[in-house]
Structures are given as C-alpha cells and as structure tokens.
Design a protein around this motif. Structure first.
Motif: not given
Length: 418
Positions: A166-171, A206-216, A229-240
């Motif tokens: 896992l890396v950060d935006g600067e990387d 910030n191009m879209n005007g919505t609050p920024w949240t950092e992805p992984y 290789g590099l990838a950016s992804y987000r996760t939700d929080d959903h439980w059954g």
C-alpha cells in the motif's frame, strides 16, 4: 409572440468562465452553483480560444471545450488529437444547431493546427456520428463474486517473488506518470494524461466540488524491484444478517504493464478480508481478469459499451502512423460530409511501414469517415460493416483485405474518461 433571437457562438473570455461553468453544471444535471474551489480547479483547464460558449444575450446556454492530447495508434506511435469534452446544450435551447456550430468551429481549427484526429467520450450514442466520429474502442466492467472465483483467500504475496504494498498519493504522483507512459506505449487507444489528472486523483486538486476522501493505493513490484503495477480502489461498509460481511471493493483505475502485475493486483483485490465483490472499473473488453480466476463465470459483465470515439482529420497521416502485421494494398473511397478529409486514397502497407496517398484509381471499398475511424484502431471488422450495409465493396473481397491489414490481435482500449 416573442421572436427567437440569434444565439452567439464564440470562444469565452476569462470573465465569462463562471457563467460558462454554471451552464456546464446545468447541462450535466449537477447543482448549477459552482463552488469557488471547483471553479479555481477548472481554471487550470482553461485555454484561450479552446473553450466555446453559446450566449443568448449575456447568458451562456451551451458549452464546448477542447484540448491537446496524444492518442496511441496501433504499434505504439502517437498522433496529435483534438480532445473534446464538456459538451452541453441547456434544455431551453435544444434543436437550434448550437452543437453543430461549436463542433464546426472546433474541428476546422483542429484541422488547421494539423491535428490528425479528434477524440471524445460520447454520453449518448446517436449524437456524434453526424460529425464524422466513429466508436473506436469498447469498455467493459465486471463484478467479481469473490467467494465463487476460486482464488485462495489466504493468499499473502505473489508467487513470482514480487510484492504488493500500500502506498500514498505522493507515491502515486511520483510513480504513476512513468508507469502510465509505459502502458501507453503498448496500448492502442490509450491517451495522454496531464499532471492535473494525477493531482485530481490524489486529492491535491478538487475538480468536482465534493469533499475529498482518500482511496487506497496499491503497488506491485516485480522480483527485481521494478514497479510494474498501480491501482486505486475504494471500499464500502455493508454487512448482512448474522454479522456477515458484504463489502465491495470498487477499482477506480488499475495499471498493470505486465501480465504478472495484473495477476498480482487482481489477486490482492480478491483476497481483502470482508470483501465479497470486486468491481473492476473501466477495462478492455478482452481484459485478462475473468480468465485469471479459476472460475471465470464469477466475473459478471455489468457494463459493456462503446467508449472512445474518433474523428479522423487527416486520412493519410492516420493510416501512416500505425503499424501493420500483414502486407497488402487497397484503394479506399472515404466519404466525409464535413468536408475535412474525404477523397480516394491508396493504402500500401506492410511490416516495414505504410504509404497512403491520394489516387484516381477505382475504389475497392467505399466507407464513411466515421467507419474508417472504427477500423483504424483495429477493433471493428470491415466484413461485418459490409454485412450491416455501412461499407460497400466495389471489388469483391476488399473488406477481407482491409480486415487482414487493420485488425489487431488484442483489442484497443482507452482507460480514461475526459
């Protein structure tokens, strides 16, 4: 009865930029008010003369923007492209020819600059064919049912000796442009990315005007230490029920310049604790993903549609810019209702290069400039277009000759929205 006034179409000034952005948001069904942070970010895209507006009095009622881009042709060469974006017409001013006027101005300027093609991502299919654009790449999205996929959920590291970190935006800002340049040299249909692209995907702008949240952000290094290789992804929080995790990981973008990198990144994404579904984001229709899984049926197609549309502005330059695995010659009669690059052309091509010149010879194949664009990047089939009645053979077998010259072993792909 009120009379309809003539609407003025012209390049906007900096002073008109806020009103232009209000019309842009309105056209894309976003809140009309533009936040100051968003406006300042968009100013970085403003190029005098390349942002057009239609004005009814002092009010902007249509928007159009173009910018310089490089597009990768078959074989890795690049061509200059006029990239078109931010196209809107306010609902009160539809069916008045505003888009036609803006498009004509922009394409004429692009032709004069020497751009070889124009490009865009079409929000609606029927609009752009009448301006000479053709759908040249396809995009596919998959949703992977992780438990069904059959991958080892206890997987901890690539089997090839590489590693995942896992890396950060600067990387990402440091490593991403070079890695994308590597991909772009190999991928027909890929387009250039600006520094602003990387800044907006890592929270600096910030191009879209919505609050920024950092992805992984996740990186793959090969066994010799090279970043592949590099990838950016987000996760939700959903439980059954009964505390069963039903989380989804959604990929924003993924670059794998080797099959090993792609394999490792997808395996990592499918092994994250609690994640039951992985959404792939925009991928090539012949992406490796489904068949990297022990059960390819676990990857369900959720979207498949046209993506990058291309408008050829210089037939000779476009056909000479790409490579050809086979050898042959064909005379193409290109119909261009826009009057920018029509005519009859003789293409002689082979592994050692190509020549495309005007000719008075009889045509072998007659086709619209938009259909030539679909063929140029190697995705479409002239035989199929002939069966659809969109191209016409003047010499028997000409469509097969064109397919033998132009079609590619892997499909073209544009990873970007612009």
């Amino acid at each position: 009865m009120s009379r309809r006034t003539e609407t003025d179409v012209r390049p906007i000034t900096e002073a008109e930029f806020p009103d232009w952005n209000r019309a842009l948001n309105t056209g894309f069904l976003q809140p009309p008010a533009v936040a100051e942070e968003q406006l300042e970010a968009r100013r970085r895209q403003f190029v005098p003369g390349r942002s057009l507006g239609a004005f009814d009095g002092d009010r902007c009622v249509a928007t159009f923007r173009s910018f310089d881009q490089e597009l990768t042709a078959v074989g890795g060469g690049t061509v200059r492209a006029d990239a078109i974006s931010n196209v809107t017409v306010t609902a009160t001013h539809r069916r008045r020819g505003l888009l036609t006027r803006m498009m004509a101005q922009d394409l004429a300027a692009a032709k004069e600059r020497g751009d070889v093609v124009a490009t865009l991502i079409a929000a609606e299919y029927p609009i752009y064919g009448r301006y000479g654009f053709g759908p040249a790449t396809t995009m596919t999205e998959w949703a992977v049912d992780v438990p069904r996929a059959g991958l080892d959920r206890r997987w901890a590291a690539p089997e090839d000796g590489g590693r995942i970190d896992l890396v950060d935006g600067e990387d990402v800002r440091g490593l991403g442009p070079g890695l994308h340049g590597w991909l772009r040299r190999e991928q027909p249909g890929a387009v250039s990315r600006t520094e602003l692209w990387w800044q907006s995907r890592t929270g600096l702008v910030n191009m879209n005007g919505t609050p920024w949240t950092e992805p992984y952000y996740v990186m793959y290094r090969s066994a010799d230490g090279g970043v592949e290789g590099l990838a950016s992804y987000r996760t939700d929080d959903h439980w059954g029920d009964a505390k069963q995790p039903l989380n989804t990981a959604t990929v924003e973008w993924l670059i794998g310049v080797t099959p090993a990198a792609e394999r490792a990144l997808w395996h990592y994404l499918c092994s994250i604790d609690w994640v039951q579904t992985v959404k792939s984001g925009w991928r090539s229709p012949d992406d490796l993903l489904p068949h990297l899984l022990p059960d390819p049926r676990a990857a369900r197609i959720t979207t498949q549609a046209d993506w990058l549309w291309v408008r050829i502005l210089d037939v000779a330059a476009a056909l000479e810019a790409r490579t050809y695995d086979g050898r042959g010659a064909v005379v193409l009669e290109v119909v261009d209702r826009g009057g920018l690059t029509g005519g009859r052309w003789r293409l002689e091509a082979g592994p050692d290069g190509a020549s495309c010149v005007p000719t008075a010879e009889s045509a072998h194949l007659v086709l619209d400039v938009g259909d030539l664009a679909a063929l140029w990047l190697g995705d479409a089939s002239a035989v199929r277009l002939a069966a659809l009645g969109r191209v016409r053979e003047e010499r028997a077998g000409a469509a097969r000759v064109v397919d033998a010259l132009l079609r590619t072993s892997r499909r073209p792909w544009c990873p970007d929205m612009f």
